[in-house]
Design a protein around this motif. Sequence first.
Motif, PDB file in Angstrom:
ATOM      1  N   CYS A  58      -7.650  -3.543  -3.691  1.00 51.22           N
ATOM      2  CA  CYS A  58      -7.010  -2.971  -2.407  1.00 51.22           C
ATOM      3  C   CYS A  58      -8.114  -1.848  -2.234  1.00 51.22           C
ATOM      4  N   CYS A  69       1.039  -1.261   0.010  1.00 50.55           N
ATOM      5  CA  CYS A  69       0.096   0.271  -0.388  1.00 50.55           C
ATOM      6  C   CYS A  69       0.659   1.943   0.115  1.00 50.55           C
ATOM      7  N   HIS A 103      -2.811  -3.776  -8.579  1.00 51.67           N
ATOM      8  CA  HIS A 103      -2.995  -3.349  -6.426  1.00 51.67           C
ATOM      9  C   HIS A 103      -4.422  -1.938  -6.345  1.00 51.67           C
ATOM     10  N   CYS A 138      -6.495   1.223  -0.460  1.00 45.45           N
ATOM     11  CA  CYS A 138      -6.205   2.981  -1.696  1.00 45.45           C
ATOM     12  C   CYS A 138      -6.856   3.055  -2.576  1.00 45.45           C
TER      13      CYS A 138
HETATM   14 ZN   LIG Z   1      -3.601  -0.599  -0.266  1.00 43.16          ZN
END
Ligand SMILES: [Zn+2]
Lengths: 86, 210
Positions: free
Chosen positions: A35, A5, A31, A38
Amino acid sequence: MVIDCKHVWNNISGYLDGTLDPALLQQVQKHLEQCGICSAILDSTRNILILTADERVFELPLGYSDRLHARLEANIRGISPSPIGG
Amino acid sequence: MTMTQPLQGRDEAQMIASILAGDSQQFHQLIRPYERRLYVMALSMLRNEADAEDAAQEACLKAFRNLATFRADSKFGTWLVSITLNVARNRLRRNRLTQMESLDIPPEEQGHVSPALLRDWREVPSEVLERAEVRRTLQNAIVALPEIYREVFLLRDVEGLSIKEAAETLGVSEASVKVRLHRARTMLQKTLAPELKSLVPQKGRWFPWL
Ligand SMILES: [Zn+2]
């Protein structure tokens, strides 16, 4: 390669400006898909940049434009800008 | 806006040529589209309305006097903005000298800035800007940025300069602009995301009837 992250946070700005190189861009994108934190940081940053750039954030003082042009008029009437080096 | 730019550029080039040829009255028209931007730039830098207005006026007078040095390969608006930035910087420097204030410039390398952590984000629509408290919250967050971050944020994200133009205006490298910009944006997200969440209740979570 899997990136964490923090690595994504460091590249959010570059992501928004489209300045990341293709390999990094792909990692960040991958990512972001997985996530929630994020992607919320990305969405909130983008949203905040839209809001802060909005014309309505700062109001012009009443009469600002009139005063500006009056001062200009008083200073530029009948004169020309000086030529280069003059 | 982008589509009208070439036309605007041509019109401006013509106006500038006439002004330099002696028709100074056209200068009023030339700067009209930029008046607001100059004030916002000055206000965000100086944090005082009267100073900002005076600085914007000074910047316009400077632009008039130095019009012959404007190079047509850059945008007139960008040139005006950089004059305004310099006027504001000089005033800040002057105030600091008289008040013996310390610089609020953190060292470039200084620590890492982390964003506010959120689990989800619902788009805050720009209609919320009709609310004075929201406007004030955004203003406060912008003017609270340390100066070197505020400058780059204003040039790039408010005035819409490219990274290259911002680097030229500030006299720093593009890499440095990117680093500062990243920190500025992260700082704003860190301050504003939680505040906006509480100011603007996110629909559908706790009040499903909204
Ligand atoms: Zn993340």
